[in-house]
Design a protein around this motif. Structure first.
Motif, PDB file in Angstrom:
ATOM      1  N   LEU A 165       0.730  -0.822   0.459  1.00  0.00           N
ATOM      2  CA  LEU A 165       0.073   0.015   0.134  1.00  0.00           C
ATOM      3  C   LEU A 165       1.046   0.951  -0.114  1.00  0.00           C
ATOM      4  O   LEU A 165       1.910   1.291   0.456  1.00  0.00           O
ATOM      5  N   LYS A 166       0.076   2.859  -0.858  1.00  0.00           N
ATOM      6  CA  LYS A 166       1.011   3.782  -0.348  1.00  0.00           C
ATOM      7  C   LYS A 166       0.566   4.307   0.307  1.00  0.00           C
ATOM      8  O   LYS A 166      -0.884   4.949   0.813  1.00  0.00           O
ATOM      9  N   HIS A 167       1.455   4.972   1.783  1.00  0.00           N
ATOM     10  CA  HIS A 167       0.830   5.701   2.942  1.00  0.00           C
ATOM     11  C   HIS A 167       1.680   7.564   2.197  1.00  0.00           C
ATOM     12  O   HIS A 167       1.669   7.726   1.658  1.00  0.00           O
ATOM     13  N   GLY A 168       0.430   8.089   3.023  1.00  0.00           N
ATOM     14  CA  GLY A 168       0.490   9.846   2.458  1.00  0.00           C
ATOM     15  C   GLY A 168       1.502  10.373   3.218  1.00  0.00           C
ATOM     16  O   GLY A 168       2.642  10.879   3.001  1.00  0.00           O
ATOM     17  N   VAL A 169       1.138   9.780   4.702  1.00  0.00           N
ATOM     18  CA  VAL A 169       2.144  10.596   5.516  1.00  0.00           C
ATOM     19  C   VAL A 169       3.270   9.604   5.045  1.00  0.00           C
ATOM     20  O   VAL A 169       4.033   8.133   4.892  1.00  0.00           O
ATOM     21  N   GLU A 212      -8.244   9.881   5.679  1.00  0.00           N
ATOM     22  CA  GLU A 212      -7.720   9.113   5.057  1.00  0.00           C
ATOM     23  C   GLU A 212      -6.494   9.508   3.782  1.00  0.00           C
ATOM     24  O   GLU A 212      -6.126   8.508   3.818  1.00  0.00           O
ATOM     25  N   LYS A 213      -6.166  10.286   3.440  1.00  0.00           N
ATOM     26  CA  LYS A 213      -5.342  10.426   2.534  1.00  0.00           C
ATOM     27  C   LYS A 213      -3.413  10.489   3.070  1.00  0.00           C
ATOM     28  O   LYS A 213      -2.650   9.616   2.654  1.00  0.00           O
ATOM     29  N   ALA A 214      -3.422  10.636   4.416  1.00  0.00           N
ATOM     30  CA  ALA A 214      -2.731  10.766   5.650  1.00  0.00           C
ATOM     31  C   ALA A 214      -2.265   9.777   5.372  1.00  0.00           C
ATOM     32  O   ALA A 214      -0.892   8.486   5.289  1.00  0.00           O
ATOM     33  N   SER A 242      -1.336  22.529  -6.961  1.00  0.00           N
ATOM     34  CA  SER A 242      -1.424  22.093  -5.941  1.00  0.00           C
ATOM     35  C   SER A 242      -1.064  20.760  -6.003  1.00  0.00           C
ATOM     36  O   SER A 242      -1.822  20.250  -6.504  1.00  0.00           O
ATOM     37  N   SER A 243      -0.991  20.293  -4.552  1.00  0.00           N
ATOM     38  CA  SER A 243      -1.069  19.021  -4.538  1.00  0.00           C
ATOM     39  C   SER A 243      -2.048  18.548  -3.747  1.00  0.00           C
ATOM     40  O   SER A 243      -1.970  19.150  -2.199  1.00  0.00           O
ATOM     41  N   LYS A 244      -2.510  17.080  -3.518  1.00  0.00           N
ATOM     42  CA  LYS A 244      -3.431  16.720  -2.017  1.00  0.00           C
ATOM     43  C   LYS A 244      -2.687  15.813  -1.201  1.00  0.00           C
ATOM     44  O   LYS A 244      -3.074  15.984   0.458  1.00  0.00           O
ATOM     45  N   LEU A 245      -1.706  16.037  -1.250  1.00  0.00           N
ATOM     46  CA  LEU A 245      -0.472  15.521  -0.494  1.00  0.00           C
ATOM     47  C   LEU A 245       0.355  16.321   0.224  1.00  0.00           C
ATOM     48  O   LEU A 245       0.577  16.971  -0.131  1.00  0.00           O
ATOM     49  N   ASN A 246       0.322  16.515   1.568  1.00  0.00           N
ATOM     50  CA  ASN A 246       0.229  17.410   2.565  1.00  0.00           C
ATOM     51  C   ASN A 246       1.738  18.052   2.596  1.00  0.00           C
ATOM     52  O   ASN A 246       2.509  18.842   2.897  1.00  0.00           O
ATOM     53  N   ASN A 247       2.840  16.672   2.367  1.00  0.00           N
ATOM     54  CA  ASN A 247       4.038  16.748   2.662  1.00  0.00           C
ATOM     55  C   ASN A 247       5.107  16.690   0.880  1.00  0.00           C
ATOM     56  O   ASN A 247       6.106  16.164   1.077  1.00  0.00           O
ATOM     57  N   ARG A 248       3.954  17.283  -0.219  1.00  0.00           N
ATOM     58  CA  ARG A 248       4.437  17.372  -1.023  1.00  0.00           C
ATOM     59  C   ARG A 248       4.525  19.048  -1.988  1.00  0.00           C
ATOM     60  O   ARG A 248       3.075  18.993  -1.789  1.00  0.00           O
ATOM     61  N   ASP A 289      -1.013   7.476  -8.014  1.00  0.00           N
ATOM     62  CA  ASP A 289      -0.652   9.412  -7.817  1.00  0.00           C
ATOM     63  C   ASP A 289      -1.434  10.481  -8.293  1.00  0.00           C
ATOM     64  O   ASP A 289      -2.293  11.236  -7.895  1.00  0.00           O
ATOM     65  N   ALA A 290      -1.996  10.399  -9.719  1.00  0.00           N
ATOM     66  CA  ALA A 290      -1.956  11.191 -10.332  1.00  0.00           C
ATOM     67  C   ALA A 290      -3.863  10.908 -10.415  1.00  0.00           C
ATOM     68  O   ALA A 290      -4.065  12.075 -10.203  1.00  0.00           O
TER      69      ALA A 290
END
Lengths: 345, 345, 345, 345
Positions: free
Chosen positions: B254-258, B300-302, C136-142, D240-241
């Protein structure tokens, strides 16, 4: 409207390859790095190996011999009827052909040689591998569990033979066996310098390349046999392992233009060249696929799409070995190959 | 102009982790699938293991015990002086701390517990692994040859601890040990629900997650320890191998956002959760990197950037185990874990 | 007991690189294939570009000039105090140093040259990129969404400079800036032939290689700047795209022994060499990591772990260009590089 | 000795698929993320798209309609003679069949419906795509340059249809069209719950799965069409996209046991389910390959080899949509899909 001749589907696949090796133990040590398992040894000392996705008992037979080279290319016919049709076709074209008795892993076979002498056989009846114990997979569609040792190849992919006349071989494969020409290098003379042919969606189960040393021997020569990974990352792990163990990587990882294969070439300790095919290249489903021509001006891209050029040895070294001072360093390199003791774990 | 306090660089890295296991033989069989090698066994029966890129003698110690859990997190200080500075800082903050004698693989260490009782130690002197024979690599920058067995992990990566108060742990790690907060989940109350901290370019060498069962035990609990692959394809081969061998994959690949980690979670036979980290995630070189907040609406995305949600067990299962009927099926699944005999070759 | 000097952590990272290009439009077309976005153009015509994981406004500045080469290497200090410490240290060591005004993307900087004249600057205050709209990314760390165009690199990785004396550069980087020597090639004379140094977990943010042509120019020369992918498969797609577009791939994909990097070298249309770093190599967290020596006998494995050798041009070509008949073909090849029009969608 | 009936090779491949979409512009925006190019628009507003390895003019036709669903599955015959043989065979088996005029990209075709009403056609004459300008590839074996935009799929792979009786469909495909059954799920009743069939080395060009909602509609339903990547890393970039752009990823990346495919399922904005096939799975060259049975007790591994289970929607959602309160959340999710404006460059 042109009426097209219908394609022939009588040869189904490359099923097995037999190689000669003057260093059986060392060759076996090499193939164990590829995750290939020994399934049988016959009374003459020949050893039978398989990759984990090969459906039949074996795909590679190693025969002790005084020098390296190709002992047999084994094709499986699509059906008993298809076998009979091909035998009938072959009878008028080849010499020295004969029916041979069933042997380990396959039923009776029809042996013959190509016009240039490469030893082939075709058969239909075959024995399937039946995994037991720790070899059994929980995947119902997998013949054998993926090994935990080495960097395991998945299956036999193709053979590549050195030729004196590529055209003669192409004609034979097409007319006698129903192969389709998929790609070829053309020379300014109009003759083919190399060719790739298949009976399936693969770009090739067999290739022929004109031998630079064709005037220096009477018999036939072998260029390589390829086993398939499907994932290019495996080539990295294999490159790492083979370098640690002092095996001779001749070239790659590299990307061919022809067949779009990401691959690597290694000389196994017995002296035969082995290709490891990393990705999928492309597949052909188009029934009227036109053979792809690469003119002399395209040859560089045909051979290498991007990356370093192939070494000179690639175009001159084959088995049996012909003395060739142009690649003296290459010979010096491979002479030091000996059995590697791999870690027990 | 604001004068910023300078960062602390006294803790260099997560060097070793010690885990309890009630099934030592079975745990060892599991870690052998990860290509981890046994380097030492002490008189009490504890076994020391290493991944092939770990620089020191070992990175994982398995201690026979009646139940699973965390026995020790070992941090290496940047220098002798750095160690002394941290010890001085810790003396006023922690309880039960003491200097302990050198033991296998490291010099004398300063033991202490976090405010919630997780057992830590910090040391500077360490012993390097010296590969011999078939373990030796021709790569001068590699401590040990990449193993040919299993799907070998490269090195220890991080630990994740279950917390009763994430904030309290973050404050302690930052103030006493100089960790930087990298990412955190914030709750509507303003408290942190989870946090990821590091002393290096990694997003985390340690994480704390609030334990859903925090009111149901007095001691401390452990969530997971992670080992690093660097190539996501390895997770596929590991998933395949563990499934064949009946190990319990809890979640992933799986791919974490964090941390942007591609990873997988497995319960080793002793009951501890092990994470396998497939890619590189991202690295932090910015010295004024602002901690990344994920609000409840981002959670959820994190947790999952794309792919299937994590199972309920991920948020409730830890070691030592607390009886938890909400994840009864999960317990039933992992109870059947037993030693797997892996193929000899 | 030896008392070790404590490491210096004052330089945090390689933040930006400025290159000269005689063909700005063509260089910009090239970097767009790498997914790098133009964020600013100043009144002198210099253009600022960024990769999607770069935290600050830009990481690459392209300056129109009559010839290719390095214009500036920009280091970010760990803190304001760290910057002052380094400036104090530099004042006694370097010439022509001076404070320069804030410019696009960073605050005031201290400019200086290395002992061999490579132009550096160090600063602390910096401006972060703030993505808007489709970036803008929805990934807060990107920092920015991964681009949908090209084969996007993730971030700036390192620079490699040609040196007249590698040792002199290593000493300077270590003593004046606190870099740690990570790996080096040693010559039979005991001098270093090449070296890789870092201030972080990366094996190098900077490398120096002895210039074969060092006696043929007075100024300084540049070898390459590297951008990072993290996934080796991207090198395959990039190799494919660059070949289609007639760009000059000098070498690779290949695997270095030093740093264990899977990478590729390309000459951008302006003439500068660009490295694309495919995997992660290895990371260094050990605070007492001993520099890895590669003796002359190891040099081949150091340069190429497995795969084809590097071409001769790799050891002789740099920018500014020095006429060098030994690599005449290479010059002929790159002279044809011109702007590529890439497909609109 | 058993005399086996010889296999039929009259159908060569899945050549094109036509889908209905109620949101054409939004559907086109989605397929542009997959690197699919619009090659033609007919007077009724239908749009023709292709992936870069598809040999013919197009592989996907999108037809504006009031609801989503399958409009046509187009099979290419192996030869003109093969086409005539199949037509003769079909004439006695199907209803509503008829010859239709040549249309964009293919010659005259024989239209028919399966016993459950899915609309099929079979043809032989076809038009090849001829790339021009920036679409042209220097690879002589590639129909079109790999696009620089999006995460480009390589070619059409297979279709999956919802069935009321899987057995009836399997019998029809085998007897009328010569398909070989490759894998199937068996129910305790002895009937098939799902099946995968092919005419080539692929495990399937077509699959049938029993529809949980089969009693709730009169017409036919469509499950998904799959496009092929060949490299699983592409699924990561696509995940991701699509997440950045708010598209609905229903499941994956995941690994099926059946076909050993690493894949992902996405609902395109028009409502049709699209599969992205990441790796190669396995290929079948054995001409007497025995269909692989997965009993009810194996079903879990058949569906997911390792990784998270498929969501409930996978087994109930199809197009046209049937109201189904069991997956209400799923409907709510996909209702928000709208056209995404992707970055210009």
């Amino acid at each position: 409207m042109t009426v097209h001749t219908e394609p022939i589907f009588d040869v189904a696949q490359l099923a097995m390859v037999a190689l000669y090796t003057p260093k059986l133990a060392e060759s076996l040590a090499f193939f164990s790095i590829l995750g290939m398992k020994q399934v049988h040894k016959d009374e003459d000392g020949a050893v039978y190996l398989r990759a984990y996705e090969d459906p039949y008992k074996y795909s590679l037979k190693l025969i002790p011999h005084h020098e390296a080279g190709l002992a047999k290319v084994s094709w499986r016919a699509t059906s008993e009827q298809a076998l009979q049709r091909r035998v009938k076709e072959l009878e008028s074209r080849v010499e020295g052909e004969k029916w041979v008795e069933p042997s380990y892993g396959r039923g009776s076979a029809y042996e013959f040689t190509t016009p240039e002498g490469h030893p082939f056989e075709i058969f239909f009846d075959v024995e399937y591998f039946e995994a037991t114990g720790d070899n059994s997979s929980k995947l119902n569609n997998r013949p054998q569990r993926r090994p935990l040792h080495g960097i395991p190849v998945r299956r036999l992919d193709h053979v590549n033979l050195l030729a004196k006349s590529v055209d003669k071989n192409v004609d034979f494969m097409r007319d006698a066996l129903g192969f389709k020409l998929r790609e070829y290098l053309s020379k300014p003379t109009g003759e083919k310098g190399a060719s790739w042919l298949s009976v399936s969606a693969l770009v090739h189960e067999i290739a022929f390349m004109e031998d630079d040393l064709k005037d220096h021997y009477d018999d036939y020569r072998f260029h390589h046999v390829a086993f398939w990974y499907g994932d290019p990352q495996d080539l990295e792990y294999l490159g790492d392992a083979l370098t640690e163990l002092d095996y001779k990587i001749e070239a790659g990882p590299l990307k061919h233009g022809v067949s779009q294969a990401k691959c690597m070439y290694v000389i196994e300790p017995g002296g035969n060249r082995i290709e490891l095919f990393g990705d999928t290249g492309y597949l052909i489903f188009d029934p009227t696929f036109e053979p792809v021509e690469w003119k002399e001006s395209d040859a560089e891209k045909a051979i290498i799409w991007y990356g370093a050029p192939l070494p000179h040895s690639y175009f001159r070294y084959g088995t049996p070995v012909v003395e060739d001072l142009e690649i003296k360093q290459f010979y010096d390199d491979i002479k030091v190959i000996k059995a590697k003791v791999v870690e027990p774990n």
